[in-house]
Scaffold this motif. Structure first.
Motif, mmCIF file in Angstrom:
data_model
loop_
_atom_site.group_PDB
_atom_site.id
_atom_site.type_symbol
_atom_site.label_atom_id
_atom_site.label_comp_id
_atom_site.label_asym_id
_atom_site.label_seq_id
_atom_site.Cartn_x
_atom_site.Cartn_y
_atom_site.Cartn_z
ATOM 1 N N ARG A 72 0.798 -1.231 0.000
ATOM 2 C CA ARG A 72 0.000 0.000 0.000
ATOM 3 C C ARG A 72 0.832 1.283 0.000
ATOM 4 N NH1 ARG A 72 -5.345 0.254 3.771
ATOM 5 N NH2 ARG A 72 -5.688 -1.742 2.718
ATOM 6 N N ASN A 73 2.064 1.216 -0.425
ATOM 7 C CA ASN A 73 2.864 2.434 -0.607
ATOM 8 C C ASN A 73 2.777 2.803 -2.091
ATOM 9 O OD1 ASN A 73 4.677 4.523 -0.649
ATOM 10 N ND2 ASN A 73 6.304 3.428 0.429
ATOM 11 N N PHE A 74 1.606 3.311 -2.499
ATOM 12 C CA PHE A 74 1.340 3.526 -3.915
ATOM 13 C C PHE A 74 2.197 4.633 -4.518
ATOM 14 C CE2 PHE A 74 -2.784 1.561 -2.641
ATOM 15 C CZ PHE A 74 -2.704 0.457 -3.481
ATOM 16 N N LYS A 75 2.509 5.657 -3.743
ATOM 17 C CA LYS A 75 3.299 6.773 -4.280
ATOM 18 C C LYS A 75 4.706 6.317 -4.666
ATOM 19 C CE LYS A 75 4.637 11.551 -3.338
ATOM 20 N NZ LYS A 75 3.987 12.047 -4.566
ATOM 21 N N LYS A 76 5.349 5.585 -3.779
ATOM 22 C CA LYS A 76 6.693 5.094 -4.092
ATOM 23 C C LYS A 76 6.648 4.083 -5.226
ATOM 24 C CE LYS A 76 10.917 3.341 -1.962
ATOM 25 N NZ LYS A 76 11.577 2.885 -0.702
ATOM 26 N N ALA A 77 5.607 3.260 -5.233
ATOM 27 C CA ALA A 77 5.455 2.280 -6.310
ATOM 28 C C ALA A 77 5.342 2.983 -7.660
ATOM 29 C CB ALA A 77 4.217 1.415 -6.065
ATOM 30 N N ALA A 78 4.534 4.031 -7.714
ATOM 31 C CA ALA A 78 4.349 4.781 -8.962
ATOM 32 C C ALA A 78 5.672 5.353 -9.448
ATOM 33 C CB ALA A 78 3.328 5.894 -8.760
ATOM 34 N N ASN A 79 6.448 5.951 -8.549
ATOM 35 C CA ASN A 79 7.737 6.538 -8.938
ATOM 36 C C ASN A 79 8.696 5.484 -9.460
ATOM 37 O OD1 ASN A 79 6.977 9.168 -8.241
ATOM 38 N ND2 ASN A 79 7.623 8.913 -6.112
ATOM 39 N N LEU A 80 8.737 4.333 -8.799
ATOM 40 C CA LEU A 80 9.638 3.255 -9.238
ATOM 41 C C LEU A 80 9.197 2.679 -10.579
ATOM 42 C CD1 LEU A 80 10.100 1.512 -5.780
ATOM 43 C CD2 LEU A 80 11.935 2.529 -7.138
ATOM 44 N N PHE A 81 7.902 2.488 -10.754
ATOM 45 C CA PHE A 81 7.392 1.978 -12.027
ATOM 46 C C PHE A 81 7.678 2.953 -13.167
ATOM 47 C CE2 PHE A 81 3.907 -0.701 -9.753
ATOM 48 C CZ PHE A 81 4.799 -1.750 -9.608
ATOM 49 N N TYR A 136 -1.964 -9.033 -5.983
ATOM 50 C CA TYR A 136 -1.175 -8.003 -5.317
ATOM 51 C C TYR A 136 -2.025 -6.825 -4.856
ATOM 52 C CZ TYR A 136 2.577 -10.599 -7.625
ATOM 53 O OH TYR A 136 3.415 -11.590 -8.065
ATOM 54 N N LEU A 137 -3.185 -6.632 -5.485
ATOM 55 C CA LEU A 137 -4.013 -5.456 -5.200
ATOM 56 C C LEU A 137 -5.271 -5.756 -4.388
ATOM 57 C CD1 LEU A 137 -3.872 -3.638 -8.665
ATOM 58 C CD2 LEU A 137 -2.928 -2.766 -6.528
ATOM 59 N N HIS A 138 -5.703 -7.014 -4.363
ATOM 60 C CA HIS A 138 -7.029 -7.314 -3.822
ATOM 61 C C HIS A 138 -7.187 -6.900 -2.353
ATOM 62 C CE1 HIS A 138 -6.482 -11.016 -1.271
ATOM 63 N NE2 HIS A 138 -5.298 -10.926 -1.826
ATOM 64 N N LEU A 139 -6.118 -6.977 -1.571
ATOM 65 C CA LEU A 139 -6.216 -6.589 -0.157
ATOM 66 C C LEU A 139 -6.451 -5.091 0.011
ATOM 67 C CD1 LEU A 139 -3.373 -8.741 1.468
ATOM 68 C CD2 LEU A 139 -5.841 -9.041 1.752
ATOM 69 N N HIS A 140 -6.090 -4.334 -1.018
ATOM 70 C CA HIS A 140 -6.204 -2.872 -0.951
ATOM 71 C C HIS A 140 -7.367 -2.358 -1.803
ATOM 72 C CE1 HIS A 140 -2.276 -3.628 0.690
ATOM 73 N NE2 HIS A 140 -1.834 -4.031 -0.478
ATOM 74 N N PHE A 141 -8.261 -3.254 -2.178
ATOM 75 C CA PHE A 141 -9.344 -2.898 -3.093
ATOM 76 C C PHE A 141 -10.173 -1.736 -2.564
ATOM 77 C CE2 PHE A 141 -13.847 -3.599 -4.345
ATOM 78 C CZ PHE A 141 -13.715 -3.281 -5.686
ATOM 79 N N ALA A 195 -15.820 1.383 -13.066
ATOM 80 C CA ALA A 195 -16.640 0.203 -12.758
ATOM 81 C C ALA A 195 -16.123 -1.022 -13.511
ATOM 82 C CB ALA A 195 -18.100 0.474 -13.122
ATOM 83 N N GLY A 196 -15.673 -0.797 -14.748
ATOM 84 C CA GLY A 196 -15.136 -1.906 -15.535
ATOM 85 C C GLY A 196 -13.821 -2.438 -14.999
ATOM 86 N N LEU A 197 -13.036 -1.568 -14.361
ATOM 87 C CA LEU A 197 -11.729 -1.979 -13.836
ATOM 88 C C LEU A 197 -11.796 -2.659 -12.473
ATOM 89 C CD1 LEU A 197 -9.318 0.999 -14.669
ATOM 90 C CD2 LEU A 197 -9.114 -1.349 -15.475
ATOM 91 N N THR A 198 -12.888 -2.450 -11.743
ATOM 92 C CA THR A 198 -12.951 -2.949 -10.372
ATOM 93 C C THR A 198 -12.753 -4.458 -10.288
ATOM 94 O OG1 THR A 198 -15.373 -3.036 -10.542
ATOM 95 C CG2 THR A 198 -14.406 -1.087 -9.505
ATOM 96 N N GLU A 199 -13.283 -5.189 -11.266
ATOM 97 C CA GLU A 199 -13.139 -6.647 -11.251
ATOM 98 C C GLU A 199 -11.672 -7.048 -11.386
ATOM 99 O OE1 GLU A 199 -15.245 -10.366 -10.851
ATOM 100 O OE2 GLU A 199 -15.739 -8.263 -10.507
ATOM 101 N N GLN A 200 -10.947 -6.343 -12.267
ATOM 102 C CA GLN A 200 -9.524 -6.647 -12.461
ATOM 103 C C GLN A 200 -8.720 -6.366 -11.192
ATOM 104 O OE1 GLN A 200 -7.797 -5.229 -16.278
ATOM 105 N NE2 GLN A 200 -9.851 -4.514 -16.757
ATOM 106 N N ILE A 201 -9.062 -5.287 -10.515
ATOM 107 C CA ILE A 201 -8.351 -4.945 -9.275
ATOM 108 C C ILE A 201 -8.669 -5.960 -8.180
ATOM 109 C CG2 ILE A 201 -8.072 -3.186 -7.475
ATOM 110 C CD1 ILE A 201 -8.861 -1.104 -9.623
#
Length: 386
Positions: free
Chosen positions: A189-198, A284-289, A273-279
């Motif tokens: 759940r450190n999305f900001k750092k993840a975004a920068n690294l990606f 890796y993301l489901h716990l933070h849905f 709404a269309g993306l929610t199922e994929q998330i």
């Protein structure tokens, strides 16, 4: 265990299938197909330790003959590997000894014996001199960590890799590590750092063993939307050629990103709404849905309200294609949580924004720091006078 270029590591493909097998939103008929595929993968690699674990958790049915057959093959292969190690230590050089130990490490990884794999990787490391080869062992450990979602192991391995880079190491491996660390940050759940690294890794991406490139772009866009300001999002994501060439391959992702930037809020909600199922179905993301859903809505509501000093609730509801009751309830929750800087006038049916004055805040901070500095100077002058 080594993933070829363009190919996801088979064990991580298997890990995703195992995750879906336990997910309540996956239909039973789909789970039947997944069970067959998981069993086929386990048999193909003679994964007796993993098979025992899965049968004990009732994810697979126990077949004693299958288990005994896999165990016999494991014992036979392990005997050959030990003979190669003994032969290398007796008759060959250090490089061959290391390769023989590495082969044994990869064997334990392949059959799903985590503890023995980690133990053998340490032995292999003790036979390894070159920093680059030591880094490769860390990548094997990281892949194990992501297979078992062992975040403590992942964190320690990333720290170890960074320490190794202080001794040397090439740019290709450093760039690979950024994606591994980004995935770890996103998973914790450190999305900001993840975004920068990606974003730093877009033009140098080679970590196909973790996931395909379109999945990497999916993660990059999702993390960037809730981490970057509007100008940075435009420069680094919306207009990025690497993203533009791939984004269309992921359903709803292009509409999700561009409708947010273009302030097309009805389209944004539709794509979201269309993306929610994929998330929800991403391991890796489901716990933070739920958290991610809240953060995205905070971003989009804030963006809409920034354009107005006051706006009617009805106008906002119309812009988002939802009911007045829905938007009223949504905003009430976000305002109470301190996520939105506005207030609702229920009588007039109006939203009044009260955004913090950034210039005034900067002025107050400067005054405070100036006072602090003056006090320090006064104390210093008294010491000098003494």
């Amino acid at each position: 265990m080594e993933g070829q270029e363009g190919t996801q590591q088979p064990h991580l493909v298997l890990a995703h299938k195992l995750f879906l097998l336990t997910h309540p939103d996956v239909q039973d008929i789909e789970k039947v197909r997944l069970t067959e595929e998981v069993l086929a993968s386990v048999k193909a690699d003679d994964m007796s330790p993993l098979y025992e674990t899965l049968t004990s958790e009732s994810l697979l049915a126990l077949d004693r003959s299958v288990l005994e057959s896999m165990r016999a093959k494991n014992e036979e292969e392990l005997k050959k590997l030990d003979e190669k190690i003994a032969d290398a230590e007796e008759n060959l050089g250090e490089s061959e000894v290391r390769e023989a130990h590495l082969a044994k490490s990869l064997f334990f990884i392949r059959i799903g014996d985590k503890d023995k794999a980690l133990e053998q990787l340490k032995v292999t490391e003790s036979k390894t001199v070159a920093v680059g080869l030591k880094m490769d062992l860390v990548f094997h450990t990281l892949q194990l960590g992501f297979f078992y979602m062992d975040f403590d192991l992942i964190s320690k391995s990333i720290d170890k890799a960074k320490n190794l880079f202080e001794e040397g190491g090439d740019w290709e491996r450093k760039n690979r590590l950024k994606v591994y660390e980004g995935l770890y940050c996103m998973s914790t759940r450190n999305f900001k750092k993840a975004a920068n690294l990606f974003l730093d890794s877009i033009s140098t991406f080679t970590t196909y063993e973790l996931f395909p490139y379109d999945t990497f772009i999916f993660y990059t866009v999702l993390t960037s939307i809730i981490s970057l300001d509007r100008v940075s999002l435009k420069q680094k994501v919306v207009d990025a050629p690497e993203i533009l060439t791939v984004i269309g391959k992921v359903p709803y992702l292009s509409e999700f990103l561009n409708s947010l930037y273009d302030c097309q809020y009805k389209s944004f909600f539709s794509a979201f709404a269309g993306l929610t199922e994929q998330i929800k179905l991403d391991r890796y993301l489901h716990l933070h849905f739920r958290y991610y859903m809240r953060e995205v809505r905070t971003v989009v509501y804030s963006q809409f309200l920034e354009s107005y000093k006051s706006v009617t609730i009805e106008a906002m509801a119309k812009a988002f294609g939802v009911s007045v009751e829905f938007i009223d309830l949504e905003l009430s929750r976000f305002i109470a949580a301190g996520k939105l800087h506005c207030k609702i006038d229920k009588v007039a049916g109006v939203l009044e924004t009260n955004r913090p004055d950034s210039k005034n805040a900067l002025y107050q901070a400067t005054i405070k720091q100036g006072d602090f500095l003056l006090n320090r100077i006064q104390k210093l002058s008294r010491v000098i006078d003494l």
